[in-house]
Design a protein around this motif. Structure first.
Motif, PDB file in Angstrom:
ATOM      1  N   ARG A 234       0.827  -1.219   0.000  1.00 27.10           N
ATOM      2  CA  ARG A 234       0.000   0.000   0.000  1.00 27.10           C
ATOM      3  C   ARG A 234       0.858   1.266   0.000  1.00 27.10           C
ATOM      4  O   ARG A 234       0.400   2.332   0.389  1.00 27.10           O
ATOM      5  CB  ARG A 234      -0.946   0.032   1.211  1.00 27.10           C
ATOM      6  CG  ARG A 234      -2.048  -1.019   1.167  1.00 27.10           C
ATOM      7  CD  ARG A 234      -3.190  -0.637   2.067  1.00 27.10           C
ATOM      8  NE  ARG A 234      -4.322  -1.527   1.878  1.00 27.10           N
ATOM      9  CZ  ARG A 234      -5.568  -1.223   2.202  1.00 27.10           C
ATOM     10  NH1 ARG A 234      -5.835  -0.046   2.729  1.00 27.10           N
ATOM     11  NH2 ARG A 234      -6.552  -2.080   2.013  1.00 27.10           N
ATOM     12  N   ALA A 235       2.088   1.128  -0.437  1.00 28.71           N
ATOM     13  CA  ALA A 235       2.987   2.281  -0.437  1.00 28.71           C
ATOM     14  C   ALA A 235       2.824   3.120  -1.697  1.00 28.71           C
ATOM     15  O   ALA A 235       3.036   4.328  -1.665  1.00 28.71           O
ATOM     16  CB  ALA A 235       4.435   1.813  -0.304  1.00 28.71           C
ATOM     17  N   VAL A 236       2.451   2.489  -2.811  1.00 25.27           N
ATOM     18  CA  VAL A 236       2.378   3.194  -4.090  1.00 25.27           C
ATOM     19  C   VAL A 236       0.967   3.102  -4.657  1.00 25.27           C
ATOM     20  O   VAL A 236       0.465   2.012  -4.920  1.00 25.27           O
ATOM     21  CB  VAL A 236       3.384   2.611  -5.106  1.00 25.27           C
ATOM     22  CG1 VAL A 236       3.286   3.363  -6.425  1.00 25.27           C
ATOM     23  CG2 VAL A 236       4.799   2.667  -4.555  1.00 25.27           C
ATOM     24  N   PHE A 237       0.318   4.271  -4.823  1.00 31.05           N
ATOM     25  CA  PHE A 237      -0.995   4.334  -5.454  1.00 31.05           C
ATOM     26  C   PHE A 237      -0.833   4.364  -6.975  1.00 31.05           C
ATOM     27  O   PHE A 237      -0.022   5.113  -7.500  1.00 31.05           O
ATOM     28  CB  PHE A 237      -1.724   5.619  -5.039  1.00 31.05           C
ATOM     29  CG  PHE A 237      -2.253   5.623  -3.636  1.00 31.05           C
ATOM     30  CD1 PHE A 237      -3.457   5.025  -3.337  1.00 31.05           C
ATOM     31  CD2 PHE A 237      -1.541   6.237  -2.624  1.00 31.05           C
ATOM     32  CE1 PHE A 237      -3.963   5.043  -2.048  1.00 31.05           C
ATOM     33  CE2 PHE A 237      -2.027   6.263  -1.337  1.00 31.05           C
ATOM     34  CZ  PHE A 237      -3.246   5.669  -1.040  1.00 31.05           C
ATOM     35  N   LEU A 238      -1.618   3.560  -7.667  1.00 29.04           N
ATOM     36  CA  LEU A 238      -1.748   3.712  -9.111  1.00 29.04           C
ATOM     37  C   LEU A 238      -2.920   4.629  -9.442  1.00 29.04           C
ATOM     38  O   LEU A 238      -2.927   5.300 -10.477  1.00 29.04           O
ATOM     39  CB  LEU A 238      -1.949   2.350  -9.772  1.00 29.04           C
ATOM     40  CG  LEU A 238      -0.765   1.381  -9.682  1.00 29.04           C
ATOM     41  CD1 LEU A 238      -1.122   0.063 -10.338  1.00 29.04           C
ATOM     42  CD2 LEU A 238       0.483   1.978 -10.307  1.00 29.04           C
ATOM     43  N   ASP A 239      -3.896   4.637  -8.544  1.00 30.89           N
ATOM     44  CA  ASP A 239      -5.056   5.499  -8.741  1.00 30.89           C
ATOM     45  C   ASP A 239      -5.829   5.531  -7.423  1.00 30.89           C
ATOM     46  O   ASP A 239      -5.774   4.582  -6.638  1.00 30.89           O
ATOM     47  CB  ASP A 239      -5.961   4.959  -9.860  1.00 30.89           C
ATOM     48  CG  ASP A 239      -7.096   5.920 -10.195  1.00 30.89           C
ATOM     49  OD1 ASP A 239      -6.791   7.063 -10.569  1.00 30.89           O
ATOM     50  OD2 ASP A 239      -8.262   5.528 -10.078  1.00 30.89           O
ATOM     51  N   ARG A 240      -6.553   6.627  -7.179  1.00 33.86           N
ATOM     52  CA  ARG A 240      -7.396   6.708  -5.987  1.00 33.86           C
ATOM     53  C   ARG A 240      -8.562   7.653  -6.247  1.00 33.86           C
ATOM     54  O   ARG A 240      -8.471   8.559  -7.072  1.00 33.86           O
ATOM     55  CB  ARG A 240      -6.595   7.161  -4.766  1.00 33.86           C
ATOM     56  CG  ARG A 240      -6.018   8.556  -4.862  1.00 33.86           C
ATOM     57  CD  ARG A 240      -5.168   8.883  -3.639  1.00 33.86           C
ATOM     58  NE  ARG A 240      -5.936   8.801  -2.413  1.00 33.86           N
ATOM     59  CZ  ARG A 240      -5.412   8.936  -1.198  1.00 33.86           C
ATOM     60  NH1 ARG A 240      -4.107   9.144  -1.054  1.00 33.86           N
ATOM     61  NH2 ARG A 240      -6.169   8.863  -0.134  1.00 33.86           N
ATOM     62  N   ARG A 241      -9.649   7.406  -5.526  1.00 32.85           N
ATOM     63  CA  ARG A 241     -10.827   8.252  -5.666  1.00 32.85           C
ATOM     64  C   ARG A 241     -11.654   8.161  -4.388  1.00 32.85           C
ATOM     65  O   ARG A 241     -11.896   7.066  -3.875  1.00 32.85           O
ATOM     66  CB  ARG A 241     -11.678   7.814  -6.858  1.00 32.85           C
ATOM     67  CG  ARG A 241     -12.881   8.707  -7.149  1.00 32.85           C
ATOM     68  CD  ARG A 241     -13.717   8.163  -8.295  1.00 32.85           C
ATOM     69  NE  ARG A 241     -12.945   8.055  -9.526  1.00 32.85           N
ATOM     70  CZ  ARG A 241     -13.373   7.422 -10.627  1.00 32.85           C
ATOM     71  NH1 ARG A 241     -14.554   6.837 -10.612  1.00 32.85           N
ATOM     72  NH2 ARG A 241     -12.618   7.366 -11.703  1.00 32.85           N
TER      73      ARG A 241
END
Length: 503
Positions: A234-241
């Motif tokens: 959970r260290a690197v987001f590829l996308d979030r909303r």
């Protein structure tokens, strides 16, 4: 509790004591913490540091059992009557003190009083509860549940009630098909009163927490957090909303977010093409809906929907409801934490019945030949993991006719072969909803658009397109229809066009 589990180490429901301390507070505070949480067992005769079974001397066992029982009953308020038993393990005598789930929270030590003597369980440790935690315990244990508590300082008008009734009716229609639509009746004020969404008090109609949660007008309704992570850390987001709005909007928005990002193939065996997702879409919607319905609204945290390379993970604050268990939930039993919300969800067709969700989700994955979902209740959260198939496994599923439960004759080669991401999964891209969902969910999409416009002011069609994850032409069709219905207003023209909620 099974002896092996009992002796496998301390946990949220198990604590060890090598012997009884003359100062009863050292173990009475743990009894308080167990009662304020999900119950538990104190094991006297097991070293808490080494887990070694030191035992209680045989000549002192019954004297110690009486002393422990009397100390607990005398020092805790409201009074707790523990179940104190004797167990011989590997030749050692152990005293087991069973503490039931409390029904009169908050429990506290008499010697310290209500403000300073309340303890709670955090992991495998016992901690002081602050005033906010005490307030939450009081609300959680209120008769009828938190969602049925009257919200003092709030009032509702006839228009407020009518808007909620209309909104619930719209959702019920969007979740119905065929002849069932004709059987749906508009929800009434009387029904809201009978469910506990509203209450009558001294001739005045007042809102409960359920009313404010359903309308999205409460701080307890936190944004539903959606994200795609590159790996398990959970260290690197590829996308979030973050999905805002009332909880019905949050369910629909997060569901479509997952559909947008999942891998998808196509069933070409019928008259029309049918999109086929790597995870059963009914199960995806069900676990999201259950997370929103059964969460603790006392806790100020969000439901989280996380798409990892190997699984979809949905986490709900609060864990299993007090006095219930994961095993009972898995068997099909049901005990709603939020009974008023549950009645509203049942009317809106967001749930099908009591206790049917978890067994059906498990059955769907079994019928597809997929890895069984994982259900966990720990650290104050209820977490469901739906395991994603590998690209080869999904291709095989499509090629072989999809599944025993849904064999539609998918033609070989219909698997969507997109570029591979690190970790072996295809890169997530935006997708249109299925043909069926496209017809059923227009009302919900309208609600999503309205919520977005209310929170962002005048916006372009391109902004709405990105928010919904749909093509711009499809988005303009939705906006045009909403404008014709008088729901929104178009300002300007062509490249300068902006959309706002109708006045």
């Amino acid at each position: 509790m099974d002896v092996d589990k009992l002796l496998s180490g301390e946990s949220q429901t198990v604590e060890y004591k090598a012997q009884r301390s003359p100062r009863s507070k050292s173990y009475a505070k743990t009894v308080v913490a167990f009662a304020n949480a999900r119950g538990g067992t104190l094991v006297f005769g097991a070293d808490d540091k080494t887990r070694e079974l030191v035992g209680i001397p045989d000549g002192q066992v019954f004297q110690e059992m009486d002393a422990i029982t009397n100390a607990i009953m005398d020092s805790v308020e409201p009074q707790i009557i523990p179940e104190v038993t004797l167990r011989s393990v590997h030749g050692k005598s152990l005293i087991l003190v069973g503490v039931p789930v409390g029904r009169q929270c908050p429990y506290f030590l008499k010697s310290e009083g209500l403000e300073k003597g309340v303890y709670v369980r955090v992991g495998a440790s016992t901690r002081h509860a602050d005033l906010e935690w005490i307030r939450e315990l009081t609300q959680e244990c209120a008769p009828g549940g938190f969602d049925r508590l009257v919200r003092r300082g709030f009032s509702v008008s006839g228009d407020d009630i009518a808007r909620l009734c209309d909104r619930m009716y719209e959702v019920a229609l969007s979740r119905s098909m065929g002849p069932e639509v004709a059987n749906i009746r508009r929800v009434t004020k009387s029904q809201l009163l009978s469910w506990g969404v509203l209450v009558n008090h001294e001739g005045e109609t007042l809102p409960t927490n359920a009313f404010l949660i359903l309308t999205g007008n409460d701080e307890a309704v936190r944004p539903l957090q959606c994200a795609i992570f590159k790996d398990d850390s959970r260290a690197v987001f590829l996308d979030r909303r973050d999905i805002t709005g009332d909880i019905m909007t949050q369910i629909e928005g997060s569901y479509h977010y997952v559909l947008e990002k999942m891998n998808m193939g196509a069933d070409l065996g019928g008259v029309v093409r049918r999109d086929v997702y790597e995870l059963p879409t009914w199960s995806v919607r069900e676990v999201i809906t259950n997370a929103v319905l059964h969460r603790s609204y006392v806790e100020r945290s969000s439901v989280q929907v996380a798409l990892h390379s190997d699984r979809l993970e949905v986490s709900s604050p609060g864990g299993i409801v007090r006095g219930f268990s994961l095993d009972r939930a898995m068997s099909g039993e049901s005990r709603p934490r939020n009974e008023a919300l549950a009645q509203a969800f049942l009317y809106m067709r967001l749930i099908e019945g009591w206790g049917s969700g978890i067994p059906r989700v498990s059955r769907e994955f079994e019928e597809r030949g997929m890895r069984a979902p994982k259900f966990q209740d720990n650290d104050g959260k209820f977490r469901v993991s739906l395991w994603r198939p590998s690209p080869d496994g999904f291709a095989s599923y499509l090629r072989d006719g999809m599944s025993r439960a849904d064999n539609r004759g998918v033609r070989p080669g219909s698997f969507d072969g997109r570029p591979m991401e690190a970790g072996g999964q295809t890169m997530p891209v935006d997708r249109q909803a299925t043909r069926v969902d496209r017809k059923l969910m227009e009302v919900d999409r309208s609600a999503l658009v309205l919520s977005y416009l209310q929170g962002h002011g005048p916006v372009r069609a391109a902004d709405v397109s990105e928010f919904l994850g749909l093509s711009r032409s499809h988005t303009r069709t939705i906006l045009r229809g909403m404008a014709q219905q008088g729901l929104i207003q178009k300002l300007g023209d062509k490249r300068y066009a902006r959309y706002v909620p109708a006045l």
